[in-house]
Design a protein around this motif. Structure first.
Motif, PDB file in Angstrom:
ATOM      1  N   ARG A 168       0.838  -1.209   0.000  1.00  0.00           N
ATOM      2  CA  ARG A 168       0.000   0.000   0.000  1.00  0.00           C
ATOM      3  C   ARG A 168       0.871   1.256   0.000  1.00  0.00           C
ATOM      4  O   ARG A 168       0.592   2.223  -0.715  1.00  0.00           O
ATOM      5  CB  ARG A 168      -0.969  -0.011   1.189  1.00  0.00           C
ATOM      6  CG  ARG A 168      -2.125  -0.989   1.019  1.00  0.00           C
ATOM      7  CD  ARG A 168      -3.181  -0.819   2.101  1.00  0.00           C
ATOM      8  NE  ARG A 168      -2.710  -1.241   3.416  1.00  0.00           N
ATOM      9  CZ  ARG A 168      -2.727  -2.495   3.866  1.00  0.00           C
ATOM     10  NH1 ARG A 168      -3.197  -3.469   3.100  1.00  0.00           N
ATOM     11  NH2 ARG A 168      -2.285  -2.779   5.069  1.00  0.00           N
ATOM     12  N   ALA A 169       1.937   1.245   0.789  1.00  0.00           N
ATOM     13  CA  ALA A 169       2.842   2.402   0.853  1.00  0.00           C
ATOM     14  C   ALA A 169       3.526   2.612  -0.502  1.00  0.00           C
ATOM     15  O   ALA A 169       3.612   3.749  -0.991  1.00  0.00           O
ATOM     16  CB  ALA A 169       3.884   2.204   1.957  1.00  0.00           C
ATOM     17  N   LEU A 170       3.997   1.539  -1.107  1.00  0.00           N
ATOM     18  CA  LEU A 170       4.628   1.644  -2.426  1.00  0.00           C
ATOM     19  C   LEU A 170       3.641   2.209  -3.440  1.00  0.00           C
ATOM     20  O   LEU A 170       3.972   3.099  -4.222  1.00  0.00           O
ATOM     21  CB  LEU A 170       5.141   0.280  -2.885  1.00  0.00           C
ATOM     22  CG  LEU A 170       5.760   0.228  -4.282  1.00  0.00           C
ATOM     23  CD1 LEU A 170       7.002   1.106  -4.368  1.00  0.00           C
ATOM     24  CD2 LEU A 170       6.092  -1.213  -4.665  1.00  0.00           C
ATOM     25  N   HIS A 171       2.412   1.722  -3.411  1.00  0.00           N
ATOM     26  CA  HIS A 171       1.395   2.202  -4.345  1.00  0.00           C
ATOM     27  C   HIS A 171       1.141   3.702  -4.150  1.00  0.00           C
ATOM     28  O   HIS A 171       1.079   4.456  -5.125  1.00  0.00           O
ATOM     29  CB  HIS A 171       0.098   1.405  -4.186  1.00  0.00           C
ATOM     30  CG  HIS A 171      -0.938   1.786  -5.180  1.00  0.00           C
ATOM     31  ND1 HIS A 171      -0.982   1.271  -6.442  1.00  0.00           N
ATOM     32  CD2 HIS A 171      -1.959   2.677  -5.105  1.00  0.00           C
ATOM     33  CE1 HIS A 171      -1.977   1.813  -7.111  1.00  0.00           C
ATOM     34  NE2 HIS A 171      -2.591   2.674  -6.320  1.00  0.00           N
ATOM     35  N   ARG A 172       0.986   4.120  -2.901  1.00  0.00           N
ATOM     36  CA  ARG A 172       0.754   5.550  -2.620  1.00  0.00           C
ATOM     37  C   ARG A 172       1.909   6.401  -3.143  1.00  0.00           C
ATOM     38  O   ARG A 172       1.685   7.447  -3.752  1.00  0.00           O
ATOM     39  CB  ARG A 172       0.586   5.781  -1.112  1.00  0.00           C
ATOM     40  CG  ARG A 172      -0.771   5.435  -0.559  1.00  0.00           C
ATOM     41  CD  ARG A 172      -0.956   5.923   0.870  1.00  0.00           C
ATOM     42  NE  ARG A 172       0.106   5.505   1.777  1.00  0.00           N
ATOM     43  CZ  ARG A 172       0.101   4.363   2.483  1.00  0.00           C
ATOM     44  NH1 ARG A 172      -0.918   3.529   2.370  1.00  0.00           N
ATOM     45  NH2 ARG A 172       1.092   4.071   3.282  1.00  0.00           N
ATOM     46  N   LEU A 173       3.129   5.964  -2.895  1.00  0.00           N
ATOM     47  CA  LEU A 173       4.298   6.739  -3.325  1.00  0.00           C
ATOM     48  C   LEU A 173       4.401   6.785  -4.847  1.00  0.00           C
ATOM     49  O   LEU A 173       4.667   7.841  -5.427  1.00  0.00           O
ATOM     50  CB  LEU A 173       5.573   6.159  -2.709  1.00  0.00           C
ATOM     51  CG  LEU A 173       5.689   6.334  -1.194  1.00  0.00           C
ATOM     52  CD1 LEU A 173       6.848   5.498  -0.659  1.00  0.00           C
ATOM     53  CD2 LEU A 173       5.838   7.797  -0.822  1.00  0.00           C
ATOM     54  N   LEU A 174       4.197   5.648  -5.504  1.00  0.00           N
ATOM     55  CA  LEU A 174       4.275   5.628  -6.966  1.00  0.00           C
ATOM     56  C   LEU A 174       3.162   6.460  -7.593  1.00  0.00           C
ATOM     57  O   LEU A 174       3.373   7.122  -8.612  1.00  0.00           O
ATOM     58  CB  LEU A 174       4.228   4.191  -7.488  1.00  0.00           C
ATOM     59  CG  LEU A 174       5.486   3.372  -7.250  1.00  0.00           C
ATOM     60  CD1 LEU A 174       5.271   1.930  -7.682  1.00  0.00           C
ATOM     61  CD2 LEU A 174       6.679   3.967  -7.972  1.00  0.00           C
ATOM     62  N   LEU A 175       1.991   6.441  -6.992  1.00  0.00           N
ATOM     63  CA  LEU A 175       0.888   7.258  -7.494  1.00  0.00           C
ATOM     64  C   LEU A 175       1.237   8.739  -7.374  1.00  0.00           C
ATOM     65  O   LEU A 175       0.973   9.530  -8.294  1.00  0.00           O
ATOM     66  CB  LEU A 175      -0.392   6.936  -6.714  1.00  0.00           C
ATOM     67  CG  LEU A 175      -1.711   7.333  -7.331  1.00  0.00           C
ATOM     68  CD1 LEU A 175      -1.870   6.765  -8.736  1.00  0.00           C
ATOM     69  CD2 LEU A 175      -2.852   6.850  -6.458  1.00  0.00           C
ATOM     70  N   ARG A 176       1.863   9.123  -6.286  1.00  0.00           N
ATOM     71  CA  ARG A 176       2.287  10.514  -6.110  1.00  0.00           C
ATOM     72  C   ARG A 176       3.327  10.903  -7.167  1.00  0.00           C
ATOM     73  O   ARG A 176       3.249  11.990  -7.746  1.00  0.00           O
ATOM     74  CB  ARG A 176       2.842  10.705  -4.694  1.00  0.00           C
ATOM     75  CG  ARG A 176       2.777  12.132  -4.248  1.00  0.00           C
ATOM     76  CD  ARG A 176       2.892  12.239  -2.756  1.00  0.00           C
ATOM     77  NE  ARG A 176       4.294  12.424  -2.403  1.00  0.00           N
ATOM     78  CZ  ARG A 176       4.788  12.155  -1.211  1.00  0.00           C
ATOM     79  NH1 ARG A 176       4.042  11.658  -0.265  1.00  0.00           N
ATOM     80  NH2 ARG A 176       6.056  12.391  -0.962  1.00  0.00           N
TER      81      ARG A 176
END
Length: 185
Positions: A168-176
């Motif tokens: 989830r953290a990786l997804h949030r960061l990549l989305l940003r």
């Protein structure tokens, strides 16, 4: 497994045999095997670059998904067009070109293939015969659901070393990062 050894393993898996890997087999020594492994290792300078890691991981994921789609006679662009039509509704074909960043002639080929398979419907605008509207069909939605499942399987394979919170953290960061790219929505 460390990120360095994971990247080295991934690199070795995608590059196939090398001259170094045959050195160990030919000499039968541990030193020869170590030399072969060292030749296949990713340089630490590259492992220190997040952009390199993103590129290598993306290339591996893209290749695995492309292989799964090709078994159905489909490509990544086919999935992208179906997803755009499902998420945003019918589009003029030229608007799909802009939305997805695809060359117009390539989009025409993708739309032709998807229409031929019954996954999309293309209708000429009676008021402007140059304008073609593309919409997803029921069969297109069904195949998109199957393709989404394939993509999620690949995602699970690639992200296996991460626990759910890390994913989830990786997804949030990549989305940003994605939203910060020029031209990104």
């Amino acid at each position: 497994m460390t990120s360095e050894s994971a990247a080295s393993t991934e690199t070795a898996d995608t590059t196939g045999s090398t001259a170094g890997s045959t050195t160990g087999a030919a000499t039968g020594t541990a030193a020869g095997s170590a030399a072969g492994a060292a030749e296949r290792s990713t340089p630490p300078a590259l492992l220190g670059l997040t952009t390199y890691l993103l590129s290598r991981t993306g290339k591996t994921a893209r290749g695995r998904l492309a292989e799964r789609l090709s078994q159905r006679g489909l490509r990544l662009w086919d999935m992208a067009v179906l997803a755009a039509l499902d998420d945003f509704g019918p589009h003029a074909q030229r608007d799909l070109v802009r939305r997805l960043g695809v060359d117009a002639s390539d989009m025409a080929k993708v739309a032709d293939q998807l229409a031929g398979a019954g996954y999309v419907e293309r209708i000429r605008d009676p008021a402007d015969r140059r304008r073609v509207s593309v919409s997803i069909t029921g069969a297109g939605r069904a195949v998109l659901a199957e393709l989404d499942a394939e993509a999620r399987t690949v995602q699970d394979e690639i992200l296996a070393p991460l626990d759910p919170e890390e994913r989830r953290a990786l997804h949030r960061l990549l989305l940003r990062v994605h939203h910060g790219l020029p031209g990104a929505p």
